[in-house]
Design a protein around this motif. Sequence first.
Motif, PDB file in Angstrom:
ATOM      1  N   ALA A  28       0.968  -1.389   0.080  1.00 46.61           N
ATOM      2  CA  ALA A  28      -0.182  -0.016  -0.045  1.00 46.61           C
ATOM      3  C   ALA A  28       0.928   1.194   0.200  1.00 46.61           C
ATOM      4  O   ALA A  28       0.589   2.151  -0.840  1.00 46.61           O
ATOM      5  CB  ALA A  28      -0.924  -0.016   1.106  1.00 46.61           C
ATOM      6  N   ALA A  29       2.100   1.294   0.792  1.00 46.42           N
ATOM      7  CA  ALA A  29       2.753   2.324   0.837  1.00 46.42           C
ATOM      8  C   ALA A  29       3.690   2.622  -0.608  1.00 46.42           C
ATOM      9  O   ALA A  29       3.788   3.635  -0.920  1.00 46.42           O
ATOM     10  CB  ALA A  29       3.881   2.016   1.663  1.00 46.42           C
ATOM     11  N   ARG A  30       3.870   1.613  -1.238  1.00 45.45           N
ATOM     12  CA  ARG A  30       4.474   1.585  -2.542  1.00 45.45           C
ATOM     13  C   ARG A  30       3.486   2.390  -3.440  1.00 45.45           C
ATOM     14  O   ARG A  30       3.851   3.060  -4.700  1.00 45.45           O
ATOM     15  CB  ARG A  30       4.840   0.169  -3.124  1.00 45.45           C
ATOM     16  N   ALA A  31       2.220   2.040  -3.588  1.00 45.58           N
ATOM     17  CA  ALA A  31       1.203   2.735  -4.262  1.00 45.58           C
ATOM     18  C   ALA A  31       1.373   4.086  -4.016  1.00 45.58           C
ATOM     19  O   ALA A  31       1.296   5.137  -4.794  1.00 45.58           O
ATOM     20  CB  ALA A  31       0.084   1.987  -4.153  1.00 45.58           C
ATOM     21  N   LYS A  32       1.334   4.481  -2.705  1.00 51.76           N
ATOM     22  CA  LYS A  32       1.465   6.036  -2.415  1.00 51.76           C
ATOM     23  C   LYS A  32       2.587   6.708  -2.876  1.00 51.76           C
ATOM     24  O   LYS A  32       2.552   7.916  -3.378  1.00 51.76           O
ATOM     25  CB  LYS A  32       1.470   6.190  -0.761  1.00 51.76           C
ATOM     26  N   LEU A  33       3.860   5.919  -2.815  1.00 49.68           N
ATOM     27  CA  LEU A  33       4.816   6.450  -3.536  1.00 49.68           C
ATOM     28  C   LEU A  33       4.833   7.019  -5.031  1.00 49.68           C
ATOM     29  O   LEU A  33       5.234   7.976  -5.286  1.00 49.68           O
ATOM     30  CB  LEU A  33       6.268   5.746  -3.304  1.00 49.68           C
TER      31      LEU A  33
ATOM     32  N   ALA B  28       9.084   6.364  -8.146  1.00 46.31           N
ATOM     33  CA  ALA B  28       9.002   5.056  -8.522  1.00 46.31           C
ATOM     34  C   ALA B  28       9.328   4.212  -7.309  1.00 46.31           C
ATOM     35  O   ALA B  28      10.352   4.189  -6.628  1.00 46.31           O
ATOM     36  CB  ALA B  28       9.820   4.561  -9.618  1.00 46.31           C
ATOM     37  N   PRO B  29       8.467   3.487  -6.751  1.00 45.95           N
ATOM     38  CA  PRO B  29       8.724   2.293  -5.680  1.00 45.95           C
ATOM     39  C   PRO B  29       9.714   1.401  -5.849  1.00 45.95           C
ATOM     40  O   PRO B  29      10.212   1.100  -7.229  1.00 45.95           O
ATOM     41  CB  PRO B  29       7.529   1.826  -5.561  1.00 45.95           C
ATOM     42  N   PRO B  30      10.600   1.100  -4.826  1.00 45.13           N
ATOM     43  CA  PRO B  30      11.634   0.030  -5.119  1.00 45.13           C
ATOM     44  C   PRO B  30      11.208  -1.259  -5.488  1.00 45.13           C
ATOM     45  O   PRO B  30      10.152  -1.684  -5.123  1.00 45.13           O
ATOM     46  CB  PRO B  30      12.327  -0.110  -3.620  1.00 45.13           C
ATOM     47  N   GLY B  31      11.946  -1.873  -6.319  1.00 43.23           N
ATOM     48  CA  GLY B  31      11.712  -3.308  -6.622  1.00 43.23           C
ATOM     49  C   GLY B  31      12.114  -4.323  -5.555  1.00 43.23           C
ATOM     50  O   GLY B  31      12.650  -3.863  -4.471  1.00 43.23           O
TER      51      GLY B  31
ATOM     52  N   ALA C 280      16.165  -4.276 -12.581  1.00 45.93           N
ATOM     53  CA  ALA C 280      14.661  -4.572 -13.026  1.00 45.93           C
ATOM     54  C   ALA C 280      14.052  -3.677 -13.581  1.00 45.93           C
ATOM     55  O   ALA C 280      14.576  -2.361 -13.182  1.00 45.93           O
ATOM     56  CB  ALA C 280      14.289  -5.031 -11.661  1.00 45.93           C
ATOM     57  N   ALA C 281      13.109  -3.648 -14.389  1.00 46.92           N
ATOM     58  CA  ALA C 281      12.420  -2.519 -15.090  1.00 46.92           C
ATOM     59  C   ALA C 281      11.727  -1.805 -13.855  1.00 46.92           C
ATOM     60  O   ALA C 281      11.169  -1.949 -13.127  1.00 46.92           O
ATOM     61  CB  ALA C 281      11.383  -3.190 -16.144  1.00 46.92           C
ATOM     62  N   VAL C 282      12.049  -0.290 -14.052  1.00 44.05           N
ATOM     63  CA  VAL C 282      11.644   0.801 -13.150  1.00 44.05           C
ATOM     64  C   VAL C 282      10.336   1.204 -13.988  1.00 44.05           C
ATOM     65  O   VAL C 282      10.679   1.799 -14.955  1.00 44.05           O
ATOM     66  CB  VAL C 282      12.439   1.624 -12.718  1.00 44.05           C
TER      67      VAL C 282
ATOM     68  N   GLN D 105      10.219  12.445 -19.236  1.00 44.99           N
ATOM     69  CA  GLN D 105      10.310  13.090 -17.954  1.00 44.99           C
ATOM     70  C   GLN D 105      11.315  12.429 -17.042  1.00 44.99           C
ATOM     71  O   GLN D 105      11.523  11.113 -17.022  1.00 44.99           O
ATOM     72  CB  GLN D 105       8.943  12.815 -17.170  1.00 44.99           C
ATOM     73  N   PRO D 106      12.074  13.377 -16.373  1.00 47.81           N
ATOM     74  CA  PRO D 106      12.987  12.684 -15.132  1.00 47.81           C
ATOM     75  C   PRO D 106      12.178  12.294 -14.057  1.00 47.81           C
ATOM     76  O   PRO D 106      11.224  13.024 -13.955  1.00 47.81           O
ATOM     77  CB  PRO D 106      14.225  13.956 -14.892  1.00 47.81           C
ATOM     78  N   PHE D 107      12.561  11.195 -13.377  1.00 44.00           N
ATOM     79  CA  PHE D 107      11.935  10.862 -12.205  1.00 44.00           C
ATOM     80  C   PHE D 107      12.843  10.183 -11.050  1.00 44.00           C
ATOM     81  O   PHE D 107      14.046   9.818 -11.465  1.00 44.00           O
ATOM     82  CB  PHE D 107      10.653  10.103 -12.266  1.00 44.00           C
ATOM     83  N   GLU D 108      12.579  10.294  -9.698  1.00 38.46           N
ATOM     84  CA  GLU D 108      13.189   9.535  -8.814  1.00 38.46           C
ATOM     85  C   GLU D 108      12.745   8.132  -8.406  1.00 38.46           C
ATOM     86  O   GLU D 108      11.757   7.960  -8.502  1.00 38.46           O
ATOM     87  CB  GLU D 108      13.182  10.522  -7.475  1.00 38.46           C
ATOM     88  N   ALA D 109      13.568   7.400  -8.250  1.00 36.82           N
ATOM     89  CA  ALA D 109      13.426   5.958  -7.786  1.00 36.82           C
ATOM     90  C   ALA D 109      13.567   5.668  -6.506  1.00 36.82           C
ATOM     91  O   ALA D 109      15.229   5.782  -6.255  1.00 36.82           O
ATOM     92  CB  ALA D 109      13.480   4.975  -8.955  1.00 36.82           C
ATOM     93  N   PHE D 110      13.074   4.978  -5.721  1.00 37.15           N
ATOM     94  CA  PHE D 110      13.648   4.445  -4.282  1.00 37.15           C
ATOM     95  C   PHE D 110      14.656   3.328  -4.830  1.00 37.15           C
ATOM     96  O   PHE D 110      14.299   2.360  -5.640  1.00 37.15           O
ATOM     97  CB  PHE D 110      12.392   3.918  -3.647  1.00 37.15           C
ATOM     98  N   LYS D 111      15.760   3.235  -4.242  1.00 38.31           N
ATOM     99  CA  LYS D 111      16.646   2.236  -4.549  1.00 38.31           C
ATOM    100  C   LYS D 111      16.269   1.042  -3.627  1.00 38.31           C
ATOM    101  O   LYS D 111      15.923   1.257  -2.570  1.00 38.31           O
ATOM    102  CB  LYS D 111      18.201   2.690  -4.133  1.00 38.31           C
ATOM    103  N   ALA D 112      16.179  -0.025  -4.462  1.00 39.01           N
ATOM    104  CA  ALA D 112      16.103  -1.298  -3.710  1.00 39.01           C
ATOM    105  C   ALA D 112      17.331  -1.787  -3.020  1.00 39.01           C
ATOM    106  O   ALA D 112      18.487  -1.898  -3.478  1.00 39.01           O
ATOM    107  CB  ALA D 112      15.976  -2.353  -4.733  1.00 39.01           C
ATOM    108  N   ILE D 113      17.441  -1.797  -1.848  1.00 37.27           N
ATOM    109  CA  ILE D 113      18.624  -2.174  -0.913  1.00 37.27           C
ATOM    110  C   ILE D 113      18.259  -3.154   0.394  1.00 37.27           C
ATOM    111  O   ILE D 113      16.938  -2.779   1.034  1.00 37.27           O
ATOM    112  CB  ILE D 113      19.185  -0.891  -0.453  1.00 37.27           C
TER     113      ILE D 113
END
Lengths: 164, 250
Positions: free
Chosen positions: A92-97, A103-106, A122-124, A156-164
């Motif tokens: 649910a939090a990923r959808a909010k992001l 973009a939410p983390p993979g 992984a495709a973002v 468009q540029p965008f930010e993505a949460f890094k999967a870590i």
Amino acid sequence: MVTREQVFAWLEEVKDPEVPVLSVVELGVVRDAQVAPDGAVTVQVTPTYSGCPAMRVIEESIAEALRLRGAPRVTVQTVYSPAWTTDWIPEAARAKLEAYGIAPPGAVVADDSLVPLRRAHAAVRCPWCKSTRTSLQTEFGSTSCKALWRCEECRQPFEAFKAI
Amino acid sequence: MNTPLFEALLRLGDDRLVLGHRTSEWCGHAPILEEDIALANIALDHIGQANLLLGYAGTVEGAGRDQDALAYFRDAVEYRNALLCELPKGDFGVTIVRHFLHGVFSVLQWEALSQSTDPTIAGIAAKALKESKYHVRHCGEWVIRLGDGTDESHARAQAAVDQLWPYTGELFMQPADEASLVSAGVSADVSALEGAWRAQVSDVLRRATLTAPEGVWMQRGGREGRHTEHLGHMLAEMQIVARSHPGAQW
């Protein structure tokens, strides 16, 4: 008498200062909480990145939020193990992001190689037009937890949460 | 006080503090904006790791010193970082090659320490391992791009390898006072990491068309507090605000 469930419900209202769409609970920073018989509350938090400058603010916000709601004494403890991972962020939090434009983390992929040059990503998905035709610009974004991507479809540029 | 543990934590923490501060010198000066942000982030991760390690060192010492006291109120002779970390940042090639050489060491060291029988060290190491892995990835890619790039970038990257190589041996010199910590599984024997480090580093240098010098004399002294003249200058800048206004709050 305050209950542990109540503490968690209150902490759902404490937002990450750099990603204000997520609560500190959704982010996985809050690991646990206990309420002593005398009402004293102890909260365990774990840092996202060792150098995350938001951690101090997060700890202070947690203590303040609980005190404002009547917890007599609040202690915030820092725990390091297990190490924070984006896998703790719920669906649910990923959808909010994504709705917020990040973009939410993979899923975190186990990576045994030390210098995995030409790393397979992984495709973002672009949070704006939902295309997966995107490319990584740099692994280091405006905050430790985000990387900078570009959508090849909507440009468009965008930010993505890094999967870590 | 557990003196060997305190000393071991200073070695771990000081490497990251000094290298982190050196890297922060690029802030606002890197060749491109993305790299400026990347180096600032890498610096921040290192200083964050130092914050955790020196904080724990202060607890182990039990003399009331916290991480700030250890960072800002020790002189160069009390620092335990490897000499490699304190050398001036040099050009972009020196910065990248140094981060790569130290980063591969860090990944191996964190990997070993994440199995430490001391839960605080194991926790910090497991966290730092994730960060060091992407530092190495970032810098490793740059080493190849610079080494296998233009004549100019190749020459500078090779000069950086030649300059820094004599400072890599110290990373693998196991301090004698850590023997009891190693046998108790608290610390990890750094001399055991050298083989894996050489294999990883040689692989990337080969892809970068760079060569490591052979048979050079390895410099040492940082772990015992014998530093190059560069550390004092760096600390003067890093510590002046804290020492001019002790106890200041904002």
